[in-house]
Design an enzyme around this catalytic site. Sequence first.
Site, PDB file in Angstrom:
ATOM      1  N   CYS A 258       3.192   1.888   3.007  1.00  0.00           N
ATOM      2  CA  CYS A 258       4.486   1.194   2.970  1.00  0.00           C
ATOM      3  C   CYS A 258       5.509   2.049   2.218  1.00  0.00           C
ATOM      4  O   CYS A 258       6.632   2.265   2.688  1.00  0.00           O
ATOM      5  CB  CYS A 258       4.335  -0.156   2.281  1.00  0.00           C
ATOM      6  SG  CYS A 258       3.233  -1.318   3.098  1.00  0.00           S
TER       7      CYS A 258
ATOM      8  N   ASP B  14     -11.665   1.074   8.927  1.00  0.00           N
ATOM      9  CA  ASP B  14     -10.364   1.333   8.304  1.00  0.00           C
ATOM     10  C   ASP B  14     -10.017   0.281   7.261  1.00  0.00           C
ATOM     11  O   ASP B  14      -9.838   0.592   6.081  1.00  0.00           O
ATOM     12  CB  ASP B  14      -9.276   1.376   9.374  1.00  0.00           C
ATOM     13  CG  ASP B  14      -7.901   1.446   8.742  1.00  0.00           C
ATOM     14  OD1 ASP B  14      -7.666   2.380   7.964  1.00  0.00           O
ATOM     15  OD2 ASP B  14      -7.075   0.546   8.997  1.00  0.00           O
TER      16      ASP B  14
ATOM     17  N   ASP C 263       0.003  15.760 -36.314  1.00  0.00           N
ATOM     18  CA  ASP C 263       0.834  15.736 -37.509  1.00  0.00           C
ATOM     19  C   ASP C 263       0.036  15.035 -38.607  1.00  0.00           C
ATOM     20  O   ASP C 263      -0.950  14.352 -38.319  1.00  0.00           O
ATOM     21  CB  ASP C 263       2.127  14.973 -37.206  1.00  0.00           C
ATOM     22  CG  ASP C 263       3.048  14.907 -38.408  1.00  0.00           C
ATOM     23  OD1 ASP C 263       3.172  15.912 -39.114  1.00  0.00           O
ATOM     24  OD2 ASP C 263       3.628  13.826 -38.638  1.00  0.00           O
TER      25      ASP C 263
ATOM     26  N   CYS D 272       0.855  -1.194   0.000  1.00  0.00           N
ATOM     27  CA  CYS D 272       0.000   0.000   0.000  1.00  0.00           C
ATOM     28  C   CYS D 272       0.885   1.237   0.000  1.00  0.00           C
ATOM     29  O   CYS D 272       2.105   1.152   0.194  1.00  0.00           O
ATOM     30  CB  CYS D 272      -0.948   0.015   1.192  1.00  0.00           C
ATOM     31  SG  CYS D 272      -0.143   0.319   2.772  1.00  0.00           S
TER      32      CYS D 272
ATOM     33  N   CYS E 274      -4.858   5.011   5.868  1.00  0.00           N
ATOM     34  CA  CYS E 274      -4.467   4.056   4.813  1.00  0.00           C
ATOM     35  C   CYS E 274      -5.363   4.150   3.585  1.00  0.00           C
ATOM     36  O   CYS E 274      -4.889   4.246   2.459  1.00  0.00           O
ATOM     37  CB  CYS E 274      -4.500   2.629   5.359  1.00  0.00           C
ATOM     38  SG  CYS E 274      -3.001   2.171   6.236  1.00  0.00           S
TER      39      CYS E 274
END
Length: 752
Positions: A19, A733, A450, A16, A408
């Site tokens: 980390c 969480d 182009d 994650c 997190c």
Amino acid sequence: MGALQQTRFQVSGMDCASCASKIDTAVRRLPGVSDVAVSVTTQAMTVHHDETTDLPALARKVSGLGYETVVANRVATKPLAQPSTCCGGHAHDDSHHDDHAHGDHDHGRNPAAAKAAAAASPGLHGHDHGPMSGPWWASDKGRLTLLCGGALVAAYAVGHLFPQFASEAFLVALLVGLVPIGRRAIMAALAGTPFSIEMLMTIAAIGAVVIDAGEEAAAVVFLFLVGELLEGVAASRARRSIQALSDLVPKTAFLDDNGATREVPADTLVPGNIIRIRPGDRIPADGDIISGESAIDEAPVTGESVPVRKTVNDAVFAGTVNGEGVLRVTVTAAAADNTIARVVRLVEEAQEAKAPTERFIDRFSRYYTPGVVVVAALVAILPPLLAGGSWSEWVYKGLAILLIGCPCALVISTPAAIAASLSAGARRGLLVKGGAVLEKLGTVDTVAFDKTGTLTEGRPVVTDIIAFTVEKSDVLRLAAALDAGSSHPLALAILARAEADGIAYPAAEASSALGGKGVTGMVGQQKLFFGSPRAASEIAALSAEQSGAIQLLNDDGKTVSVLVIDAQVAGAIAMRDEPRKDARQALAALKAGGIRTVMLTGDNSRVAEAVGRDLGIDVRAELMPEDKQTIVRELKAEGAIVAKVGDGINDAPALAAADIGIAIGGGTDVALETADAAILHGRIADVAALIDLSKRCMANIRQNIAVALGLKAVFLVTTVVGITGLWPAILADTGATVLVTINALRLLRVRA
């Protein structure tokens, strides 16, 4: 002044953005380190440093955080100066491209360096942040989760059979999971990240034990580990999406060696080798066909659903699949530089660069997490002190808020979506060099194209054959006879048409080229001339009808060559570089989306206007490279967000000047290096696909942020009023993190 060096590490176990953030913070604090780029998806860290940096100590520092770390390689890049920052500055800062030299990736791994680094940072076997390459239950993190779950079940059994030992049993179950978490929390704090999720978790668990909620604390630790495990599983899936590209290249190849064929490792092939590719085999290297003809399935690399017919002198790409014919191919790129390797390299580098939204979330989380700690402390302390509330009740609520406030899900909301989008794009042949570019693409309102090789195929084809005094087949047959052996693009177009129509042509005699006019020769007793209308009129007079027909073709932007037989105008052939098959529809789709389109070309106005009319696009013609750059800057000065699409060296200045530069097709190395994005297989429709990819990514990010903050807000209120506690808090969480990750992974589904 010393040389700034670049060392790349493989860092296993990251799952994650938290980390990556902990590793980034720890490494930046070390002496001599000027810049760090960490990619969760590719499990890589690139460190820019001077000669004073102790690399073994650096590896040990990261390993101390719980991540297995080895050196991939080390490259000296440039004199030590202002450090480059992939994450900041303008989207066109070329320092990022310079610092990520083609030789700095795992393809060129130094075994000795890797071995030395491995000795300096031994593998953390049994650690809960080990690599997750196999099944989840075989990983260190999976084993720890299962052990903690088993200990929790055992504690419930002991509590039921021996109630007097229940508290001790749950304390043991708690310690099984909490000791590794606490160790990581301490190491992160020492490395400069005191407010990590591990620290919040440790404080909450210890606090729960203090207020005699050990049973709930043990369950919460187990749920936390389950959430981390799910994050690891999701991160592994995201990594596999790009690793699957590398797996497209076969491990072996059949090398032609002095007439004999032997099997060799594909990564030993070098430019100039000749390889044999059997029907049904994957092509092991980029190269050019020297003999054979076959339909090549390029879908694995480009997403092109229809096999492409290829023959001698055509290019083939590593990872594509040969159809029904045996091919002999000259290798043009080593394994480290083939199409697949370049795609993987660009995606890896892109995932190490942060988007503006991601940088904002990172900055926000630095203040958000300490703020949550303060709020949790106030909730735990103020009501008992000021209103006589129960200490155990309000401390419990404070601990729950501590878990709810973990950032997190919020931190991963952006990088997860960006990594998934970059990987999904790469699987379609859409390369984007970083999150900042991906974010900017969705705001583009003007696209400058182009013409030659971008809106058109880049090579002329025969569009019209006009017969004045002979049959059309004779016009083509005699023109091909004169052009046989020529390498001029117009001659090749005529020869290709003759082959396609199955027309056999004789060999011309006494043929000679007349500079700027055409070619003459004899076929049988016929004296032939084939060339420009002006030169033809010097040999034979053109009637008004013939001149009118030629003028109409010229007005359509076509180049007309006239065939004269024995001083008599016999016919004419018109050729033009035709628009790509999907160009008209793709430009219409861009306009329907409110995006302005314009053609910038160095071609003459007559040809450019004709193509522009066919495609329905504004035209600016007869431009030098600097003129294209000037026009792009003028468009930007008017307030437009400009993307420039091109394929050649002459497009490089305009690609660099645009807000977003997009290289199309094989392109040149200069165009690919200058551009911010690349479309490998040359479909104009993929310009709209790039913009759509950006918009879907940004919508996904907004959804993720709403989920992350919304769940926290709901559970914050319910916790304060006493409806929910520690269990729902950790679910808020980990649940939000898993939901955000799963939502981001939806972007991996490739749209056709």
